[in-house]
Design an enzyme around this catalytic site. Structure first.
Site, PDB file in Angstrom:
ATOM      1  N   GLU A  37       4.285   5.720  -2.410  1.00 49.20           N
ATOM      2  CA  GLU A  37       4.458   6.224  -1.048  1.00 49.20           C
ATOM      3  C   GLU A  37       5.900   6.736  -0.885  1.00 49.20           C
ATOM      4  OE1 GLU A  37       3.846   4.756   3.586  1.00 49.20           O
ATOM      5  OE2 GLU A  37       4.364   3.267   2.067  1.00 49.20           O
ATOM      6  N   LYS A  94      -1.689   9.487   6.569  1.00 54.39           N
ATOM      7  CA  LYS A  94      -1.733   8.055   6.882  1.00 54.39           C
ATOM      8  C   LYS A  94      -2.336   7.823   8.263  1.00 54.39           C
ATOM      9  CE  LYS A  94       1.379   4.045   6.439  1.00 54.39           C
ATOM     10  NZ  LYS A  94       2.773   3.689   6.103  1.00 54.39           N
ATOM     11  N   CYS A 146      -0.495   2.755   2.188  1.00 59.26           N
ATOM     12  CA  CYS A 146       0.210   1.529   2.570  1.00 59.26           C
ATOM     13  C   CYS A 146      -0.493   0.729   3.671  1.00 59.26           C
ATOM     14  CB  CYS A 146       1.649   1.870   2.958  1.00 59.26           C
ATOM     15  SG  CYS A 146       2.772   0.439   2.894  1.00 59.26           S
TER      16      CYS A 146
END
Length: 326
Positions: free
Chosen positions: A64, A138, A179
């Site tokens: 990331e 994300k 994440c």
């Protein structure tokens, strides 16, 4: 058992595990040290991808935010216009070139993306022809406050993505999260219902939640959905404003740790064998044992196939002709 209505536990109904062009291959997880020098980060990532490929990897994954320091101050400075490509996005231009040159699939970690006056935390997936197969923005932003430990609010600069991403590649069907997305089991369940073999989570857990939750969440997502889970973290830099936990890992469909590393720079090479998925699902036939008479996973999005990509779209909001969901 039929009265339990397991087929109704997923709405729309779960699809069968999709056939993959190959069933066995090596994955490379490139745990990289990220600096403030963007050009250096790009060159360093390219070298790591080449090294992983030299060790036999057909799928290579980056961390990331690998081209930029992980901070709200840095995201606007390092952001790229991915759709414009070329000099407007040197990070993805490199990934495309290397994927094509080395005949590999790249799950390109994530970089800050600038689009339509907004910033996103975006993962690009490139197939062996070097073409961008999909972008995942994300979905769940990292906004937390653990007093005395860590406080961070991605929402100060970033905008949340609106679409899950599952993409067919030369190494099988891959679901993508970034994440904090890993904390939300519903997303992984959704990917499993769409026939994913593997879920890739580039992520940068921290020194507070990393020791407690990083491996735990990976194993939970893999075991619950009986598929592979791969994660790739930046290497730890104790002098950085945000210190990553590291420990990039591959988890098997039985929840077992197949390969991992510590916190320093490393390239993890591990074997994936998709036949293990069906074997484990035969051992534990969870799909046939769900209680559709008691509960359901209800998807509020429609399925939109496009050039081998399953890109979930919110009806009325997103043009299904666009792979990137923008």
């Amino acid at each position: 058992m039929a009265s339990f209505k397991p087929e109704q536990a997923r709405v729309p109904p779960a699809v069968q595990l999709s056939p993959s062009p190959i069933t066995q291959f090596k994955i490379g997880l490139c745990q990289l040290l990220v600096t403030a020098d963007k050009e250096r980060n790009i060159a360093h990532a390219k070298k790591a991808i080449e090294e992983a490929t030299g060790k036999g990897a057909k799928l290579v994954m980056l961390p990331e935010i690998w081209n930029s320091p992980y901070s709200n101050d840095s995201f606007p400075v390092y952001a790229e216009d991915i759709d414009a490509g070329g000099s407007a996005s040197p990070s993805t231009a490199m990934l495309s070139e290397v994927a094509r040159a080395l005949d590999i699939v790249i799950v390109g970690g994530s970089i800050p993306e600038r689009y339509g006056g907004k910033l996103y935390n975006t993962c690009c997936i490139f197939d062996i022809d070097g073409k961008l197969k999909a972008k995942h923005r994300k979905i769940h932003l990292f906004d937390i406050d653990i007093p005395g430990k860590i406080t961070f609010q991605e929402s100060k600069t970033l905008t949340a993505g609106e679409t899950p991403t599952v993409v067919d590649t030369a190494v099988g069907r891959i679901g993508v999260g970034i994440c904090y997305d890993i904390r939300f089991q519903e997303l992984a369940m959704l990917y499993a219902t769409r026939g994913a073999h593997l879920i890739c989570y580039p992520g940068a857990f921290n020194m507070t939640t990393g020791p407690l939750h990083w491996e735990l969440l990976q194993r939970a997502r893999a075991a619950d959905n009986q598929l592979y889970v791969a994660t790739c973290s930046p290497a730890r830099d104790g002098t950085a404003g945000y210190v990553a936990w590291g420990h990039s890992t591959l988890i098997g469909p039985f929840g077992e740790v197949l390969a991992t590393t510590e916190h320093d720079e490393a390239i993890v090479i591990a074997e994936i064998d998709y036949t293990t998925i069906e074997f484990r699902r035969t051992n534990l036939p969870l799909g046939k044992q769900r209680r559709g008479d008691l509960y359901q996973l209800l998807s509020l999005i429609s399925d939109v196939p496009f050039d081998g990509v399953w890109k979930a779209s919110i009806p009325g909001n997103i043009d299904p002709r666009r792979v990137d969901g923008s």
